[in-house]
Design an enzyme around this catalytic site. Structure first.
Site, PDB file in Angstrom:
ATOM      1  N   ASP A  65      38.582 -15.307 -40.522  1.00  0.00           N
ATOM      2  CA  ASP A  65      37.671 -14.474 -39.740  1.00  0.00           C
ATOM      3  C   ASP A  65      38.507 -13.802 -38.654  1.00  0.00           C
ATOM      4  O   ASP A  65      39.623 -14.242 -38.355  1.00  0.00           O
ATOM      5  CB  ASP A  65      36.572 -15.357 -39.138  1.00  0.00           C
TER       6      ASP A  65
ATOM      7  N   ASP B  72      37.101 -11.858 -35.246  1.00  0.00           N
ATOM      8  CA  ASP B  72      36.623 -12.067 -33.878  1.00  0.00           C
ATOM      9  C   ASP B  72      36.396 -13.542 -33.601  1.00  0.00           C
ATOM     10  O   ASP B  72      35.627 -14.206 -34.297  1.00  0.00           O
ATOM     11  CB  ASP B  72      35.314 -11.292 -33.659  1.00  0.00           C
TER      12      ASP B  72
END
Length: 201
Positions: A15, A17
């Site tokens: 991922d 953020d």
């Protein structure tokens, strides 16, 4: 025990953020800028609840919650432009980027994010991570976003590795659900990380 790679993992998916990028302070700053224009006080809890979703979904939530008279598309444009303008303030999540650096060239790696492609590219460039990843799957590349597994399954497909041999590194509940649904190894990085301990003027 720190963040580790599963011994059976043949590919790694990250991922963006909150996982690679300690972006929360910049997101809060730029949503506050939107709030100043449209007359609402942004609640950071929205980010924690919706991490992994595209910005358009944040905008729709804000319009409903704060009764904002604007289109979601226009809110997204203002938010994203502000975020790109402040991308130089982003810092890496070092415990995660250390894994990226260690396994670069040894295992295929990709980014699976709810951010737009441009936002993903801007962040990776700001962090000096652009050249480490074989592919990026953004909100622009799938129809069904986290908590659906499509983002991570597409990463696996493009890397040519079966889902059960992919390991996902995540900081959001929606992304963790997506990775589990995809049948992948999942590492929740949150117990190992302290976020946002830096000031924004």
């Amino acid at each position: 025990m720190g963040i580790t790679v599963h011994p059976e993992a043949k590919a790694l998916i990250f991922d963006l953020d909150g996982t690679l990028s300690d972006s929360l302070p910049v997101h809060i700053k730029t949503w506050n800028m939107v709030g100043e224009k449209y007359g609402f006080d942004f609640d950071p809890q929205i980010i924690f609840e919706m991490t992994g979703m595209p910005t358009i979904e944040f905008a729709r939530r804000i319009i409903r919650q704060y009764n904002v008279s604007e289109t979601p598309e226009n809110l997204v444009k203002m938010k994203q432009q502000s975020f790109w303008d402040f991308a130089h303030l982003l810092i890496p999540v070092v415990k995660v980027t250390a894994i990226v650096e260690k396994y670069h060239g040894k295992l295929p790696m990709s980014v699976g994010t709810g951010a737009s492609r441009k936002s993903a590219e801007v962040q990776l460039k700001a962090l000096g991570l652009t050249d480490y990843f074989d592919t990026i799957i953004s909100a622009d590349d799938v129809t069904n976003h986290k908590p659906e597994p499509d983002t991570f399954l597409e990463c696996a497909r493009l890397m040519g590795v079966a889902p059960e041999f992919c390991q996902v590194f995540e900081d959001g509940d929606l992304g963790i659900t997506a990775a589990k649904t995809a049948g992948m190894f999942v590492t929740d990085i949150r117990p190992h990380i302290k976020y946002g301990e830096w000031a924004l003027s």
